[in-house]
Design an enzyme around this catalytic site. Structure first.
Site, PDB file in Angstrom:
ATOM      1  NE  ARG A   1      -4.327  -1.297   0.249  1.00  8.11           N
ATOM      2  CZ  ARG A   1      -4.543  -2.346  -0.548  1.00  8.11           C
ATOM      3  NH1 ARG A   1      -3.630  -2.691  -1.432  1.00  8.11           N
ATOM      4  NH2 ARG A   1      -5.664  -3.035  -0.472  1.00  8.11           N
TER       5      ARG A   1
ATOM      6  CD  GLU B   1      -3.271   3.455  -5.165  1.00  9.42           C
ATOM      7  OE1 GLU B   1      -4.323   2.841  -5.467  1.00  9.42           O
ATOM      8  OE2 GLU B   1      -2.293   2.889  -4.668  1.00  9.42           O
TER       9      GLU B   1
ATOM     10  CG  HIS C   1      -3.782  -0.544  -6.485  1.00  9.57           C
ATOM     11  ND1 HIS C   1      -4.001   0.120  -5.310  1.00  9.57           N
ATOM     12  CD2 HIS C   1      -3.872  -1.859  -6.169  1.00  9.57           C
ATOM     13  CE1 HIS C   1      -4.222  -0.740  -4.329  1.00  9.57           C
ATOM     14  NE2 HIS C   1      -4.147  -1.961  -4.839  1.00  9.57           N
TER      15      HIS C   1
HETATM   16  C1  OXD Z   1      -5.992  -5.980  -2.726  1.00 10.37           C
HETATM   17  C2  OXD Z   1      -5.353  -5.202  -3.804  1.00 10.37           C
HETATM   18  O1  OXD Z   1      -5.838  -5.624  -1.548  1.00 10.37           O
HETATM   19  O2  OXD Z   1      -5.504  -5.590  -4.988  1.00 10.37           O
HETATM   20  O3  OXD Z   1      -6.662  -6.979  -3.008  1.00 10.37           O
HETATM   21  O4  OXD Z   1      -4.717  -4.184  -3.547  1.00 10.37           O
END
Ligand code: OXD
Length: 317
Positions: free
Chosen positions: A229, A258, A277
């Site tokens: 993240r 994002e 992402h």
């Molecule tokens: C998830 C992602 O947490 O794709 O599934 O970021």
């Protein structure tokens, strides 16, 4: 009749499997919100959380008992409110191992063999034999966060003749890692790795775990990869480290904000590979997530508690 809401665009055949697994329940399903938005307050089960559910589904009169998230990370969900209401929360953790490890390897290979630079040259119709051309063989990969994604990434790195250092909170060894550290080994892993790969969830403990100090500990020749993240990283410190040559390159799938804002200097940095992402995305995603959901549906209907990937609210994952 108890209501299940699933706002994901699954196929009719996949919805039929949910219906068959939950007789006596009404399934309101599909991406078109007209199908379920008037019934959110009635939902006992939600498969695929949406921010818009928060007010209605978590109100004082809620009938909601279980949420099956369609993601692995749940940092964007209202965890405190869910915990307060005693709602079970489960994730799709585990199904990202193949697509994300393949994205990580793609970033490593692209960076190491200059494909990201050659792709730009190709777009400009330019024969540019830019080097140095490096090798992954014999180098060290440091993988921070060693769950299913970390294990699979380590296995692939080993196939390239790499040494693998792992870090997970338990410090439990893995057959795919040459060394495994717990959190106290972070500095050593950073100092020794040619590729630092972060696959951690975002929690109170891991927020901004990578800042100026951590980049300073890495080799000047190292590549930093984050598929966890954006909040794990102090993004300005990362930009400075790349600019000042504190580290050599980065592969980034996730960002503090994002979509990554147009004015971010990261877009223009030649030594940075950006994916929007999508590292976990795959044509196999819904099918794999559905398999977890059906196993959870079975145990929820038998015992009142889903059994796979139950979030521990204290740990936030
Ligand atoms: C998830 C992602 O947490 O794709 O599934 O970021």
């Amino acid at each position: 009749m108890s209501v299940i809401i699933c706002p994901i665009n699954l196929s009719e055949e996949q919805f039929a499997r949910i219906r068959a697994a939950a007789p006596g329940h009404e399934l309101l399903a599909g991406g078109d919100k007209e199908r379920w938005q008037h019934r959110v307050q009635d939902a006992e089960i939600i498969i695929g959380w949406r921010r818009m559910f928060e007010e209605t589904a978590l109100g004082p009169e809620t009938k909601l008992r279980w949420v099956q998230s369609w993601s692995a990370g749940v940092d964007a969900l209202p965890l405190d409110r869910m915990a307060e209401r005693g709602i079970h929360l489960t994730t799709t953790s585990g199904i990202h191992a193949y697509p994300i490890s393949e994205t990580i390897l793609a970033m490593m290979l692209s960076y190491t063999r200059n494909l990201h630079i050659y792709a730009r040259s190709q777009a400009a119709g330019r024969w540019d034999r830019t080097d140095p051309l490096l090798e992954m063989h014999g180098k060290t990969a440091g993988i921070i966060g060693f769950g299913a994604i970390g294990e699979e990434t380590a296995r692939l790195c080993r196939a390239f003749g790499m040494r693998v250092l792992g870090l997970r909170m338990s410090g439990r060894p893995s057959p795919h890692a040459d060394e495994m550290y717990d959190a106290s080994g972070l500095d050593q892993l950073l100092a020794e790795s040619d590729y630092v790969i972060v696959t951690l969830p975002l929690t109170r403990e891991t927020r901004r775990m990578f800042g100026r100090e951590q980049f300073a500990k890495m080799k000047n020749t190292a590549m930093f990869i984050n598929i966890g993240r954006g909040g794990l990283v102090d993004e300005q410190a990362l930009i400075d480290a790349l600019r000042d040559g504190e580290i050599a390159g980065a592969g980034l799938d996730v960002f503090e904000v994002e979509p990554l804002p147009e004015e971010s200097p990261l877009w223009k940095m030649e030594n940075v590979i950006i994916t929007p992402h999508t590292a976990g995305g795959s044509s196999m995603y819904n099918e794999r997530a559905l398999e977890i959901t059906l196993r959870n549906l079975h145990s929820y209907l038998q015992t009142g508690v889903p059994s796979v990937n139950l979030v521990d609210y204290a740990k936030q994952y």
